[in-house]
Structure formats: structure tokens, C-alpha cells
Design a protein around this motif. Structure first.
Motif, PDB file in Angstrom:
ATOM      1  N   HIS A  66       0.878  -1.169   0.000  1.00  0.00           N
ATOM      2  CA  HIS A  66       0.000   0.000   0.000  1.00  0.00           C
ATOM      3  C   HIS A  66       0.916   1.221   0.000  1.00  0.00           C
ATOM      4  O   HIS A  66       1.754   1.368   0.881  1.00  0.00           O
ATOM      5  N   ALA A  67       0.771   2.069  -1.000  1.00  0.00           N
ATOM      6  CA  ALA A  67       1.695   3.192  -1.143  1.00  0.00           C
ATOM      7  C   ALA A  67       0.951   4.497  -1.362  1.00  0.00           C
ATOM      8  O   ALA A  67      -0.231   4.506  -1.712  1.00  0.00           O
ATOM      9  N   ARG A  68       1.662   5.573  -1.134  1.00  0.00           N
ATOM     10  CA  ARG A  68       1.180   6.911  -1.492  1.00  0.00           C
ATOM     11  C   ARG A  68       2.185   7.478  -2.481  1.00  0.00           C
ATOM     12  O   ARG A  68       3.385   7.491  -2.206  1.00  0.00           O
ATOM     13  N   VAL A  69       1.680   7.950  -3.609  1.00  0.00           N
ATOM     14  CA  VAL A  69       2.556   8.453  -4.672  1.00  0.00           C
ATOM     15  C   VAL A  69       2.118   9.853  -5.059  1.00  0.00           C
ATOM     16  O   VAL A  69       0.934  10.095  -5.300  1.00  0.00           O
ATOM     17  N   ARG A  70       3.080  10.749  -5.114  1.00  0.00           N
ATOM     18  CA  ARG A  70       2.855  12.099  -5.654  1.00  0.00           C
ATOM     19  C   ARG A  70       3.960  12.385  -6.647  1.00  0.00           C
ATOM     20  O   ARG A  70       5.125  12.096  -6.388  1.00  0.00           O
ATOM     21  N   LEU A  71       3.585  12.946  -7.763  1.00  0.00           N
ATOM     22  CA  LEU A  71       4.561  13.312  -8.772  1.00  0.00           C
ATOM     23  C   LEU A  71       4.865  14.801  -8.662  1.00  0.00           C
ATOM     24  O   LEU A  71       3.981  15.599  -8.389  1.00  0.00           O
TER      25      LEU A  71
ATOM     26  N   VAL B  78      -1.729  15.524  -7.529  1.00  0.00           N
ATOM     27  CA  VAL B  78      -2.575  14.957  -6.481  1.00  0.00           C
ATOM     28  C   VAL B  78      -1.935  13.662  -6.005  1.00  0.00           C
ATOM     29  O   VAL B  78      -1.095  13.077  -6.682  1.00  0.00           O
ATOM     30  N   GLU B  79      -2.352  13.191  -4.872  1.00  0.00           N
ATOM     31  CA  GLU B  79      -1.778  11.984  -4.291  1.00  0.00           C
ATOM     32  C   GLU B  79      -2.525  10.751  -4.800  1.00  0.00           C
ATOM     33  O   GLU B  79      -3.752  10.719  -4.798  1.00  0.00           O
ATOM     34  N   TYR B  80      -1.789   9.753  -5.246  1.00  0.00           N
ATOM     35  CA  TYR B  80      -2.358   8.474  -5.681  1.00  0.00           C
ATOM     36  C   TYR B  80      -2.066   7.438  -4.604  1.00  0.00           C
ATOM     37  O   TYR B  80      -1.023   7.475  -3.966  1.00  0.00           O
ATOM     38  N   ARG B  81      -3.004   6.525  -4.412  1.00  0.00           N
ATOM     39  CA  ARG B  81      -2.820   5.462  -3.422  1.00  0.00           C
ATOM     40  C   ARG B  81      -3.053   4.096  -4.067  1.00  0.00           C
ATOM     41  O   ARG B  81      -4.123   3.505  -3.907  1.00  0.00           O
ATOM     42  N   PRO B  82      -2.054   3.589  -4.767  1.00  0.00           N
ATOM     43  CA  PRO B  82      -2.228   2.281  -5.403  1.00  0.00           C
ATOM     44  C   PRO B  82      -2.099   1.145  -4.386  1.00  0.00           C
ATOM     45  O   PRO B  82      -1.330   1.234  -3.426  1.00  0.00           O
ATOM     46  N   ASP B  83      -2.868   0.092  -4.578  1.00  0.00           N
ATOM     47  CA  ASP B  83      -2.739  -1.148  -3.816  1.00  0.00           C
ATOM     48  C   ASP B  83      -2.174  -2.190  -4.765  1.00  0.00           C
ATOM     49  O   ASP B  83      -2.764  -2.470  -5.806  1.00  0.00           O
ATOM     50  N   VAL B  84      -1.042  -2.770  -4.413  1.00  0.00           N
ATOM     51  CA  VAL B  84      -0.365  -3.723  -5.275  1.00  0.00           C
ATOM     52  C   VAL B  84      -0.428  -5.097  -4.622  1.00  0.00           C
ATOM     53  O   VAL B  84      -0.089  -5.257  -3.446  1.00  0.00           O
ATOM     54  N   ASP B  85      -0.869  -6.102  -5.382  1.00  0.00           N
ATOM     55  CA  ASP B  85      -0.922  -7.485  -4.908  1.00  0.00           C
ATOM     56  C   ASP B  85      -0.043  -8.348  -5.797  1.00  0.00           C
ATOM     57  O   ASP B  85      -0.190  -8.336  -7.017  1.00  0.00           O
ATOM     58  N   CYS B  86       0.869  -9.083  -5.178  1.00  0.00           N
ATOM     59  CA  CYS B  86       1.752  -9.983  -5.913  1.00  0.00           C
ATOM     60  C   CYS B  86       1.720 -11.353  -5.244  1.00  0.00           C
ATOM     61  O   CYS B  86       1.646 -11.447  -4.019  1.00  0.00           O
ATOM     62  N   TYR B  87       1.794 -12.386  -6.043  1.00  0.00           N
ATOM     63  CA  TYR B  87       1.936 -13.739  -5.522  1.00  0.00           C
ATOM     64  C   TYR B  87       3.233 -14.278  -6.090  1.00  0.00           C
ATOM     65  O   TYR B  87       3.401 -14.333  -7.309  1.00  0.00           O
TER      66      TYR B  87
ATOM     67  N   HIS C 266      -0.617  -7.251  -9.649  1.00  0.00           N
ATOM     68  CA  HIS C 266      -1.887  -6.608  -9.988  1.00  0.00           C
ATOM     69  C   HIS C 266      -2.011  -5.317  -9.176  1.00  0.00           C
ATOM     70  O   HIS C 266      -1.809  -5.311  -7.965  1.00  0.00           O
ATOM     71  N   VAL C 267      -2.310  -4.215  -9.857  1.00  0.00           N
ATOM     72  CA  VAL C 267      -2.436  -2.916  -9.196  1.00  0.00           C
ATOM     73  C   VAL C 267      -3.906  -2.502  -9.211  1.00  0.00           C
ATOM     74  O   VAL C 267      -4.533  -2.461 -10.255  1.00  0.00           O
ATOM     75  N   ASP C 268      -4.449  -2.215  -8.026  1.00  0.00           N
ATOM     76  CA  ASP C 268      -5.855  -1.788  -7.871  1.00  0.00           C
ATOM     77  C   ASP C 268      -5.924  -0.325  -7.452  1.00  0.00           C
ATOM     78  O   ASP C 268      -5.032   0.174  -6.756  1.00  0.00           O
ATOM     79  N   ASP C 269      -7.019   0.302  -7.812  1.00  0.00           N
ATOM     80  CA  ASP C 269      -7.360   1.642  -7.313  1.00  0.00           C
ATOM     81  C   ASP C 269      -6.230   2.652  -7.440  1.00  0.00           C
ATOM     82  O   ASP C 269      -5.824   3.265  -6.462  1.00  0.00           O
ATOM     83  N   PHE C 270      -5.714   2.813  -8.620  1.00  0.00           N
ATOM     84  CA  PHE C 270      -4.674   3.816  -8.826  1.00  0.00           C
ATOM     85  C   PHE C 270      -5.359   5.158  -9.022  1.00  0.00           C
ATOM     86  O   PHE C 270      -5.401   5.726 -10.097  1.00  0.00           O
TER      87      PHE C 270
END
Length: 95
Positions: A46-51, A59-68, A90-94
Motif C-alpha cells: 500500500h503506497a502513497r505516490v505524488r509526482l 494529487v496523491e495516488y494510493r495504489p494497492d499492489v498485490d503480488c503472488y 496486480h495494481v488496484d485503485d490507482f
């Protein structure tokens, strides 16, 4: 953490255990994975990204990344020879 442009940051992890799993569903799964030579690990990030462009922040993006991932059992020579193969995540909710 602030990361300079055009750079890469490598994150290293280490897993160590203390006690063996002796009974139940977790023990059965552990035995199956050990016999197969690979252990499955689910990684969630779970991350917070700002460019930043010059002096303006986006604006701030909050991607959720799932890896197996499948990690070879170090005591299984066949699995170690096959090695670790990178997987796509897999990246959700970017947003």
C-alpha cells in the motif's frame, strides 16, 4: 521517502522462522509446498505516490499492489536449479 528522478530503489527482505508448524491446515499446506519444492508468498503493498514537475506537486495516488510469488525451497536442489521467476503484480485503485 523521496526518490530522485530517474533512479531505482531496491528493497531487500529477509524471512526467518523459529518454530515448526506441527498441526492443522497450516502444517498440511507447509508439507504440500515443501514436497512441491516451492513456497507461495502473497505480498501486498500500500503506497502513497505524488509526482513533482518542476515545483508543482500532483494529487496523491494510493495504489494497492498485490503480488503472488513462488520461492524455491533451499533444501530442494531441483527447485533451486529452476530458480526464482519474477511475476507480474496486480495494481488496484490507482486513484
Amino acid at each position: 521517502m523521496r526518490q530522485p528522478r530517474k533512479s531505482t530503489v531496491e528493497i531487500r527482505t529477509s524471512f526467518r522462522g523459529r518454530e515448526a508448524i506441527v498441526s492443522g491446515a497450516a502444517a498440511a499446506l507447509f508439507r504440500r509446498e515443501k514436497e512441491g519444492g516451492f513456497f507461495g508468498i502473497s505480498v501486498k503493498l500500500h503506497a502513497r505516490v505524488r509526482l513533482k514537475v518542476i515545483v508543482v506537486n500532483s494529487v496523491e495516488y494510493r495504489p494497492d499492489v498485490d503480488c503472488y510469488i513462488r520461492v524455491p525451497d533451499p533444501s530442494n536442489a531441483t527447485a533451486v536449479a529452476q530458480g526464482f521467476a519474477p511475476r507480474r503484480c496486480h495494481v488496484d485503485d490507482f486513484s
